[in-house]
Motif scaffolding. Sequence first.
Motif, PDB file in Angstrom:
ATOM      1  N   GLY A  78     -21.757  21.060 -33.249  1.00 61.73           N
ATOM      2  CA  GLY A  78     -22.078  21.863 -34.590  1.00 61.73           C
ATOM      3  C   GLY A  78     -23.498  21.904 -34.866  1.00 61.73           C
ATOM      4  N   ILE A  79     -24.322  22.179 -33.926  1.00 61.37           N
ATOM      5  CA  ILE A  79     -25.863  22.175 -34.214  1.00 61.37           C
ATOM      6  C   ILE A  79     -26.159  23.616 -33.685  1.00 61.37           C
ATOM      7  N   GLU A  80     -27.266  23.969 -34.211  1.00 60.00           N
ATOM      8  CA  GLU A  80     -28.148  25.321 -33.826  1.00 60.00           C
ATOM      9  C   GLU A  80     -29.383  24.723 -33.073  1.00 60.00           C
ATOM     10  N   VAL A  81     -29.474  25.359 -31.961  1.00 60.55           N
ATOM     11  CA  VAL A  81     -30.525  25.193 -30.989  1.00 60.55           C
ATOM     12  C   VAL A  81     -31.647  26.221 -30.755  1.00 60.55           C
ATOM     13  N   GLU A  82     -32.641  25.689 -30.516  1.00 57.89           N
ATOM     14  CA  GLU A  82     -33.816  26.590 -29.779  1.00 57.89           C
ATOM     15  C   GLU A  82     -33.823  26.004 -28.215  1.00 57.89           C
ATOM     16  N   ILE A  83     -33.550  26.922 -27.419  1.00 55.17           N
ATOM     17  CA  ILE A  83     -33.518  26.585 -25.871  1.00 55.17           C
ATOM     18  C   ILE A  83     -35.163  26.603 -25.394  1.00 55.17           C
ATOM     19  N   GLY A  84     -35.457  25.534 -24.895  1.00 55.47           N
ATOM     20  CA  GLY A  84     -36.732  25.471 -24.468  1.00 55.47           C
ATOM     21  C   GLY A  84     -36.799  25.549 -22.611  1.00 55.47           C
ATOM     22  N   THR A  85     -37.540  24.624 -22.073  1.00 53.60           N
ATOM     23  CA  THR A  85     -38.015  25.057 -20.554  1.00 53.60           C
ATOM     24  C   THR A  85     -36.628  24.625 -19.893  1.00 53.60           C
ATOM     25  N   ALA A  86     -36.717  25.137 -18.580  1.00 52.04           N
ATOM     26  CA  ALA A  86     -35.694  24.626 -17.506  1.00 52.04           C
ATOM     27  C   ALA A  86     -36.243  23.238 -16.886  1.00 52.04           C
ATOM     28  N   LEU A  87     -35.256  22.368 -16.803  1.00 54.84           N
ATOM     29  CA  LEU A  87     -35.561  21.075 -16.109  1.00 54.84           C
ATOM     30  C   LEU A  87     -35.082  21.270 -14.564  1.00 54.84           C
ATOM     31  N   ILE A  88     -33.760  21.384 -14.243  1.00 51.51           N
ATOM     32  CA  ILE A  88     -33.160  21.558 -12.964  1.00 51.51           C
ATOM     33  C   ILE A  88     -32.046  22.209 -12.982  1.00 51.51           C
ATOM     34  N   ASN A  89     -31.895  22.732 -11.741  1.00 48.42           N
ATOM     35  CA  ASN A  89     -30.526  23.558 -11.554  1.00 48.42           C
ATOM     36  C   ASN A  89     -29.946  22.707 -10.159  1.00 48.42           C
ATOM     37  N   VAL A  90     -28.904  21.842 -10.543  1.00 47.99           N
ATOM     38  CA  VAL A  90     -28.325  21.091  -9.308  1.00 47.99           C
ATOM     39  C   VAL A  90     -26.938  21.984  -8.972  1.00 47.99           C
ATOM     40  N   VAL A 103     -29.721  22.948 -16.225  1.00 50.57           N
ATOM     41  CA  VAL A 103     -30.141  21.998 -17.410  1.00 50.57           C
ATOM     42  C   VAL A 103     -31.381  22.658 -18.066  1.00 50.57           C
ATOM     43  N   ARG A 104     -31.237  22.648 -19.288  1.00 49.86           N
ATOM     44  CA  ARG A 104     -32.672  23.098 -19.957  1.00 49.86           C
ATOM     45  C   ARG A 104     -32.755  22.069 -21.203  1.00 49.86           C
ATOM     46  N   ASN A 105     -34.116  21.870 -21.375  1.00 48.85           N
ATOM     47  CA  ASN A 105     -34.525  20.988 -22.514  1.00 48.85           C
ATOM     48  C   ASN A 105     -34.486  21.818 -23.698  1.00 48.85           C
ATOM     49  N   ILE A 106     -34.091  20.882 -24.657  1.00 51.77           N
ATOM     50  CA  ILE A 106     -33.684  21.766 -26.044  1.00 51.77           C
ATOM     51  C   ILE A 106     -34.760  21.489 -26.822  1.00 51.77           C
ATOM     52  N   ALA A 143     -32.694  11.534 -12.908  1.00 51.00           N
ATOM     53  CA  ALA A 143     -34.051  11.423 -11.981  1.00 51.00           C
ATOM     54  C   ALA A 143     -34.989  12.491 -12.387  1.00 51.00           C
ATOM     55  N   ALA A 144     -34.635  13.512 -12.732  1.00 55.72           N
ATOM     56  CA  ALA A 144     -35.458  14.712 -12.902  1.00 55.72           C
ATOM     57  C   ALA A 144     -36.367  14.238 -14.364  1.00 55.72           C
ATOM     58  N   LEU A 145     -35.617  13.501 -15.219  1.00 60.14           N
ATOM     59  CA  LEU A 145     -36.244  13.092 -16.355  1.00 60.14           C
ATOM     60  C   LEU A 145     -37.159  11.926 -16.279  1.00 60.14           C
ATOM     61  N   LEU A 146     -37.036  11.140 -15.359  1.00 63.17           N
ATOM     62  CA  LEU A 146     -37.565   9.771 -15.300  1.00 63.17           C
ATOM     63  C   LEU A 146     -38.238   9.601 -14.089  1.00 63.17           C
ATOM     64  N   GLN A 147     -38.072  10.228 -12.885  1.00 63.07           N
ATOM     65  CA  GLN A 147     -39.025   9.815 -11.837  1.00 63.07           C
ATOM     66  C   GLN A 147     -40.188  10.805 -11.611  1.00 63.07           C
ATOM     67  N   PRO A 148     -40.987  10.763 -10.567  1.00 59.37           N
ATOM     68  CA  PRO A 148     -41.972  11.484 -10.346  1.00 59.37           C
ATOM     69  C   PRO A 148     -41.544  12.683  -9.499  1.00 59.37           C
ATOM     70  N   ALA A 149     -42.268  13.833  -9.981  1.00 59.48           N
ATOM     71  CA  ALA A 149     -41.861  15.090  -9.372  1.00 59.48           C
ATOM     72  C   ALA A 149     -42.721  15.487  -7.971  1.00 59.48           C
ATOM     73  N   HIS A 150     -43.482  14.465  -7.750  1.00 59.51           N
ATOM     74  CA  HIS A 150     -44.636  14.312  -6.556  1.00 59.51           C
ATOM     75  C   HIS A 150     -44.279  13.285  -5.712  1.00 59.51           C
ATOM     76  N   TYR A 151     -44.190  13.279  -4.426  1.00 57.71           N
ATOM     77  CA  TYR A 151     -44.125  12.174  -3.445  1.00 57.71           C
ATOM     78  C   TYR A 151     -45.162  12.246  -2.434  1.00 57.71           C
ATOM     79  N   LEU A 152     -46.226  11.651  -2.296  1.00 52.89           N
ATOM     80  CA  LEU A 152     -47.319  11.753  -1.484  1.00 52.89           C
ATOM     81  C   LEU A 152     -47.109  11.033  -0.336  1.00 52.89           C
ATOM     82  N   VAL A 153     -47.053  11.576   0.874  1.00 52.82           N
ATOM     83  CA  VAL A 153     -47.049  10.977   2.069  1.00 52.82           C
ATOM     84  C   VAL A 153     -48.532  10.794   2.701  1.00 52.82           C
TER      85      VAL A 153
END
Length: 332
Positions: A78-90, A103-106, A143-153
């Motif tokens: 029952g809400i109206e939304v403004e679609i934001g950026t893409a987060l991840i496509n699983v 998955v999109r950020n609202i 995981a995409a919301l909480l964990q780092p997007a870069h993993y340095l080796v």
Amino acid sequence: MSIQAPHPHPLSAPSPVGSLRQVEVVAGVIRDARGRVLLARRTEGRDLAGLWEFPGGKHEPGESAEDALARELHEELGIEVEIGTALINVPQRYPDKRLRLDVRNIAAWRGHARGREGQALVWVPPQKLPSYSMPPADRPVVAALLQPAHYLVTPPPGEGDEIWLAQLEQALANGVRRVQLRAPGLDATRWRSLVSRAAALCRQAGAEALVSRDADLAAEFGIGLHLPAERLHALSARPLPAGLLLAASCHGIEDLQAAQALGCDFAVLGTLKPTPSHPGVAGMGWKGFATMRESVSLPIYAIGGLNPADIEEARANGAQGIAAIRGLWPTV
């Protein structure tokens, strides 16, 4: 609240993958003024009933992802939304279907969110999302919301330990928050000293450190462990307590499923593109990566010829982000 089993059994399909129906689903990350995230519980009579998920639903024919998400959130909440950026496509394979969860950020929403289809709703502080039992496709979203997007080796330190440590410190200053400490062939005494100092630098920066191969070093310094692929199939139990990160390098579906069964917190999958460190090895490409990604619900970093500019494409194919040596290691 249901507590999520941290490492579910691998999914397998009773039918050939090509015969499974493809389902396109779009979902939204909706936050309230306190930064909490909205989850909806799947109702009785649906598959995976009782599990919590990010609200959304299926596309209708000819409908864009944005239109589908706006419609579904209005119908369900029952809400109206403004679609934001893409987060991840699983991409995720289930026994009866192949699903892609977009998955999109609202960015903004209006109204009073309520379960218009009888579903329970809960507002969850982000750090508590992992404790909710979810369908496999939703776990990489957390995981995409909480964990780092870069993993340095890390590369080998060569002759200059101080230069290597300075480069690590610069990488941390650049925003790297997850690091695999790796130096194959280095003298054990020298490496132990470097791991001690590198782990301290990571702690000071609020970054997570994992050491390659050596469980004793990981336990000694209270850091994570990164396993090579061949170790996965030789272990029958998790070699570290749950409080320490466990990761693994993987090269195919069998490795990924072994990593998940062992209780790894995340995996690295590659090689994605040809690289100087793997001459003559053809990369799997993003299509190959996404196909393997379907088989597990672990967070997975893509590796092989990648740099931070590849994050958007990585997320579009279900990756947590990118792992790299050259792409993340600064020059001093």
